[in-house]
Design an enzyme around this catalytic site. Structure first.
Site: not given
Ligand code: PMT
Length: 384
Positions: A183, A283-285, A318, A322
């Protein structure tokens, strides 16, 4: 200059004026630019004393080998060096020069002398240099400089003795030796969080996916590629007092990684007519950290939610699904320009004591400021 609200006054040396004009610096800083030690037109003959007294910090950037030598010898033959010699304030030097000049024993000797005089440094990075060569000597990135400024200025280290884990950047999920699912995350927000946490005194482990950013100085950084590697690195870094999952982890990965580059015509994974790739969930960390037993779970667990629609509703859900303590809702829709940009606009979400979601919209600001606001909240919560 819009440096997180700081008032910035620039001194331009004669050599510096070959690279940038006084007009550029004064339009950026909104202040007069100083360059002459003895000006015939200026009423104030004591600029060097006034400039050094009125500043909270002096930053020498980019610092050439020449100015390092003059500073180390106590030479004061222009406004910049005179102001530095007349200063009783912290001084931060950000060198930038050709690799051979940087590695020259004379330069290194001068740096050691200055470090012994309690001058602070942000060392240069490796990369393309202004002279066209490649090597160490390139000026550190602005994010590191800003956070070092904060770390020098703010003596208070409320997170001293606290351990933090921060994830940053994207993950890459390989399909074959040349292709992967990923991404647009640049790692800027996650790295800013790591530096802001370190500036408050925390012992930080940064687990980072592949980015073009240099591993921040003084922060233990574990570089990984896949979500599974990121999970392992996070588990390995426990126990921690707080964790911030800012990485954009790929939700899926290809079921099978092919040993050889998949050929268009002979692909077993890619069906020519449908071009489908079989994927499985990663896996969801964040969730895995939230579900750890109380002795292993981070005391404060913060997620980021990257959303393109119904931002607050989806982000709040979320947080609940989570099981983290706080979530930072981040608009990543196409017109938000969040990925890779230096600025961010986020909303802080938590559950109140009655179990209801509460949110607080933070103003659009630099990713450094977002990081500082979040780390301030973390320190206020952890340090009782
Ligand atoms: O890196 P930059 O260009 O500065 O941009 C910053 C950002 C937009 C990436 C950052 O601010 C941000 O929003 N990060 C979260 C990205 C994300 O994966 O969001 P999500 O909504 O898909 O996931 C929610 C949470 O679960 C996040 O904390 C993510 O780290 C976590 N996750 C998601 C999927 C997974 N398999 N494991 C996880 O731990």
């Amino acid at each position: 200059m819009s440096l997180n609200g700081a008032q910035v006054r620039c001194i331009l040396t004669r050599a510096g004026a070959q690279f940038i004009t006084p007009l550029t610096l004064s339009s950026l800083s909104g202040e007069k630019v100083y360059s002459e030690l003895f000006s015939h037109t200026d009423k104030n003959y004591m600029d060097h004393i006034r400039l050094s007294r009125e500043a909270d910090l002096i930053v020498v950037a980019p610092a050439s080998a020449d100015i390092l030598a003059r500073m180390a010898s106590g030479i004061a033959d222009d406004l910049a060096t005179t102001t530095l010699l007349a200063s009783n304030k912290p001084i931060l030097v950000v060198p930038a020069m050709n690799t051979l000049m940087w590695n020259n024993p004379a330069t290194q000797r001068n740096i050691n002398l200055l470090k012994n005089d309690s001058i602070h440094f942000v060392d240069p990075e490796e990369g393309n240099l202004a002279c066209g060569e490649i090597g160490s000597g390139r000026m550190a990135n602005i994010q590191e400089i800003v956070l070092k400024i904060n770390s020098v200025l703010y003596k208070e280290k409320p997170l001293n003795g606290f351990k933090g884990l921060i994830t940053s950047g994207p993950t890459q999920e390989p399909l074959d030796p040349v292709r992967f699912i990923s991404n647009h995350s640049s790692g800027k927000q996650g790295h800013a969080l790591a530096l802001a946490a370190a500036a408050l005194g925390a012992d930080v482990t940064l687990v980072s996916g592949p980015t073009s950013l240099i591993n921040p100085q003084g922060i233990e950084t574990i570089n990984i590629k896949t979500a599974e590697e990121m999970l392992n690195a996070c588990i390995h870094s426990l126990p921690v007092d707080f964790a911030i999952c800012c990485a954009a982890v790929s939700d899926w990965r290809p079921i099978k990684i092919q040993d050889q580059k998949i050929k268009k015509q002979s692909s077993k994974i890619l069906d020519k007519s449908k071009t489908t790739i079989e994927i499985t969930e990663n896996p969801d960390i964040l969730k895995s950290l939230a579900q750890l037993s109380p002795d292993k779970r981070p005391k404060l667990l913060v997620g980021f939610a990257a959303e393109t629609e119904n931002i607050l509703e989806h982000a709040g859900q979320k947080l609940i699904d989570k099981g983290c303590d706080w979530i930072i809702a981040n608009n990543v829709s196409l017109d938000s320009d969040t990925f890779g940009n230096d600025n961010n606009q986020v909303t802080f979400i938590e559950l109140n004591s009655s179990g209801e979601l509460e949110h607080e919209e933070w103003p659009k600001s630099s990713k450094n400021v977002v990081a500082q606001l979040l780390l301030k909240k973390i320190s206020q919560t952890l340090v009782i």
